[in-house]
Design an enzyme around this catalytic site. Structure first.
Site, PDB file in Angstrom:
ATOM      1  N   LYS A  52       0.798  -1.233   0.000  1.00 33.11           N
ATOM      2  CA  LYS A  52       0.000   0.000   0.000  1.00 33.11           C
ATOM      3  C   LYS A  52       0.831   1.283   0.000  1.00 33.11           C
ATOM      4  O   LYS A  52       0.330   2.355   0.346  1.00 33.11           O
ATOM      5  CB  LYS A  52      -1.016   0.046   1.154  1.00 33.11           C
ATOM      6  CG  LYS A  52      -1.858  -1.191   1.331  1.00 33.11           C
ATOM      7  CD  LYS A  52      -2.357  -1.806   0.069  1.00 33.11           C
ATOM      8  CE  LYS A  52      -3.416  -0.976  -0.641  1.00 33.11           C
ATOM      9  NZ  LYS A  52      -3.757  -1.618  -1.956  1.00 33.11           N
ATOM     10  N   ALA A  53       2.072   1.165  -0.444  1.00 36.73           N
ATOM     11  CA  ALA A  53       2.941   2.347  -0.466  1.00 36.73           C
ATOM     12  C   ALA A  53       2.937   3.053  -1.821  1.00 36.73           C
ATOM     13  O   ALA A  53       3.621   4.060  -1.993  1.00 36.73           O
ATOM     14  CB  ALA A  53       4.364   1.936  -0.112  1.00 36.73           C
ATOM     15  N   GLY A  54       2.172   2.523  -2.781  1.00 35.05           N
ATOM     16  CA  GLY A  54       2.183   3.139  -4.116  1.00 35.05           C
ATOM     17  C   GLY A  54       2.822   2.227  -5.159  1.00 35.05           C
ATOM     18  O   GLY A  54       3.305   2.693  -6.193  1.00 35.05           O
ATOM     19  N   THR A  55       2.781   0.933  -4.901  1.00 34.28           N
ATOM     20  CA  THR A  55       3.394  -0.059  -5.795  1.00 34.28           C
ATOM     21  C   THR A  55       2.818   0.017  -7.211  1.00 34.28           C
ATOM     22  O   THR A  55       3.568   0.015  -8.199  1.00 34.28           O
ATOM     23  CB  THR A  55       3.106  -1.492  -5.272  1.00 34.28           C
ATOM     24  OG1 THR A  55       2.992  -1.464  -3.862  1.00 34.28           O
ATOM     25  CG2 THR A  55       4.152  -2.468  -5.722  1.00 34.28           C
ATOM     26  N   TRP A  57       1.229   2.408  -8.665  1.00 30.60           N
ATOM     27  CA  TRP A  57       1.556   3.707  -9.269  1.00 30.60           C
ATOM     28  C   TRP A  57       2.933   3.651  -9.937  1.00 30.60           C
ATOM     29  O   TRP A  57       3.098   3.951 -11.117  1.00 30.60           O
ATOM     30  CB  TRP A  57       1.530   4.755  -8.148  1.00 30.60           C
ATOM     31  CG  TRP A  57       1.445   6.180  -8.547  1.00 30.60           C
ATOM     32  CD1 TRP A  57       1.301   6.676  -9.811  1.00 30.60           C
ATOM     33  CD2 TRP A  57       1.486   7.294  -7.646  1.00 30.60           C
ATOM     34  NE1 TRP A  57       1.253   8.045  -9.745  1.00 30.60           N
ATOM     35  CE2 TRP A  57       1.358   8.448  -8.451  1.00 30.60           C
ATOM     36  CE3 TRP A  57       1.620   7.442  -6.265  1.00 30.60           C
ATOM     37  CZ2 TRP A  57       1.364   9.735  -7.889  1.00 30.60           C
ATOM     38  CZ3 TRP A  57       1.612   8.709  -5.706  1.00 30.60           C
ATOM     39  CH2 TRP A  57       1.487   9.841  -6.510  1.00 30.60           C
ATOM     40  N   HIS A 115       6.903  -7.509  -2.195  1.00 36.43           N
ATOM     41  CA  HIS A 115       6.737  -6.806  -0.910  1.00 36.43           C
ATOM     42  C   HIS A 115       7.715  -7.364   0.134  1.00 36.43           C
ATOM     43  O   HIS A 115       7.606  -7.049   1.317  1.00 36.43           O
ATOM     44  CB  HIS A 115       5.314  -6.976  -0.382  1.00 36.43           C
ATOM     45  CG  HIS A 115       4.267  -6.247  -1.168  1.00 36.43           C
ATOM     46  ND1 HIS A 115       4.418  -4.951  -1.592  1.00 36.43           N
ATOM     47  CD2 HIS A 115       3.033  -6.632  -1.578  1.00 36.43           C
ATOM     48  CE1 HIS A 115       3.321  -4.571  -2.246  1.00 36.43           C
ATOM     49  NE2 HIS A 115       2.477  -5.572  -2.253  1.00 36.43           N
ATOM     50  N   SER A 145      -4.475   2.970   4.461  1.00 36.04           N
ATOM     51  CA  SER A 145      -4.689   2.339   3.166  1.00 36.04           C
ATOM     52  C   SER A 145      -4.722   0.811   3.314  1.00 36.04           C
ATOM     53  O   SER A 145      -5.572   0.132   2.722  1.00 36.04           O
ATOM     54  CB  SER A 145      -3.560   2.756   2.216  1.00 36.04           C
ATOM     55  OG  SER A 145      -3.743   2.185   0.948  1.00 36.04           O
ATOM     56  N   PHE A 237      -4.060  10.074 -10.508  1.00 39.72           N
ATOM     57  CA  PHE A 237      -4.927   9.179  -9.743  1.00 39.72           C
ATOM     58  C   PHE A 237      -6.257   8.919 -10.464  1.00 39.72           C
ATOM     59  O   PHE A 237      -6.679   7.774 -10.613  1.00 39.72           O
ATOM     60  CB  PHE A 237      -5.173   9.763  -8.345  1.00 39.72           C
ATOM     61  CG  PHE A 237      -6.061   8.910  -7.500  1.00 39.72           C
ATOM     62  CD1 PHE A 237      -5.594   7.748  -6.924  1.00 39.72           C
ATOM     63  CD2 PHE A 237      -7.394   9.267  -7.295  1.00 39.72           C
ATOM     64  CE1 PHE A 237      -6.424   6.937  -6.158  1.00 39.72           C
ATOM     65  CE2 PHE A 237      -8.225   8.467  -6.532  1.00 39.72           C
ATOM     66  CZ  PHE A 237      -7.737   7.309  -5.955  1.00 39.72           C
TER      67      PHE A 237
END
Ligand code: A3P
Length: 301
Positions: A52-55, A57, A115, A145, A237
């Site tokens: 949930k860190a922006g993978t 993206w 991860h 998140s 986004f």
């Protein structure tokens, strides 16, 4: 999944167990032997994150950088989780094993997501000195998140209520264990492994163009201005949220009526979840765990 498709019978939520010192479930350990023995290629690029860190993206940014011009068809026909496979996952509902997907990727370089904490990365990535992009997100937005994700993704353990979830996160009793150890472990690795680019979700939110330039310089890529503009626009986004190849809408184990995969995409949403008391307790605990003054996160921008 569309509304007219029947929901398939979901297996019960899995239990967490200790695996080499971190909390995991069998979905991430079933192919462990193959993961450990994975043969990385020198041009493989690994995207490593705490969940949930922006993978997604950053996966999409990398995918566009490498294949946006040369293989545009794959952008509209292949979901991101097949373009950038998740190395250690295995579950039969939506896809089989991540490692099979990686090994069957027809394109190169292979862009691979994991991860895993730094100490569990298969050794061939180090031996081949692969480029690694690590993405970190501030703990407060990360836990919010993660909580909403665990509510809607039935291959995650039951998150319980927010109050108890926050404590589980602080104790590292969520999938992939301690956020604190994860972000610190990878940060420390930069000292001895130069092919590692450490990015922050908050920085990308603040100035995507600047972060794209840094990323390109790390990767040794020089896209045209026009191409960079296109990428920045593509990865907004709202665009990603609408894009069924990116929003996981084909994943049968996720219930989008509970929460969306592309949920809010903001820095500071934690303020809508933490009570004043929870925030104080979290900050106290954070200070005890985050001793390295060189690793600083922003909880607002
Ligand atoms: P939120 O739940 O806070 O909205 P991952 O891909 O590692 O699972 O991370 C998912 C998180 O990244 C979600 O956070 C999601 O909305 C956010 N995200 C994905 N794409 C984004 C984008 N283009 N801009 C900002 N946030 C994005």
């Amino acid at each position: 999944m569309t509304d007219d498709q029947p929901k398939m019978e979901l297996p019960p939520r899995p239990e967490l167990f200790d695996f080499h010192g971190i909390s995991l479930t069998h979905y991430f350990t079933d192919t462990w032997e193959r993961v450990q023995n994975f043969k990385a290629r020198p041009d493989d690029i690994l995207i490593a994150t705490y969940p949930k860190a922006g993978t997604t993206w950053v996966s999409y940014i990398l995918d566009l950088l490498y294949f946006g011009q040369t293989a545009p068809d794959r952008l509209t026909s292949m979901p991101i989780y097949t373009r950038v496979p998740f190395l250690e996952i295995r579950h039969k509902l939506a896809l089989d094993s991540g490692i099979d997907l990686v090994e069957n990727l027809p394109t190169s370089p292979r862009i691979i997501k994991t991860h895993l904490p730094v100490q569990l990365i298969p050794k061939s990535f180090w031996e081949q000195t692969c480029k690694i992009v690590y993405v970190a997100r501030n703990a407060k937005d990360n836990v919010v998140s993660f909580f909403h994700f665990d509510r809607m993704d039935f291959i995650e353990p039951d998150p319980g209520d927010w109050k108890s979830y926050l404590h589980k996160f602080m104790d590292g009793k969520v999938i992939y264990g301690s956020w604190y150890d994860h972000v610190n472990g990878w940060w420390k690795k930069k000292e001895t492994y130069s092919n590692l680019h450490y990015m922050f979700y908050e920085d990308i939110t603040e100035d995507g163009a600047r972060e794209l330039d840094k990323l390109c310089s790390f990767l040794g890529l020089s896209p045209s201005l026009e191409e960079k503009k296109q990428i920045i626009d593509e990865v907004q986004f709202d665009n990603m949220k609408q894009n069924d190849m990116l929003n996981y809408s084909s994943f049968p184990n996720m219930d989008f009526t509970i929460s969306k995969f592309m949920r809010k995409g903001k820095v500071g949403d934690w303020k809508n979840h933490f009570t004043v008391a929870q925030n104080e307790e979290f900050d106290e605990d954070y200070k005890r765990k985050m001793k390295d003054p060189t690793l600083q996160f922003r909880t607002e921008i």
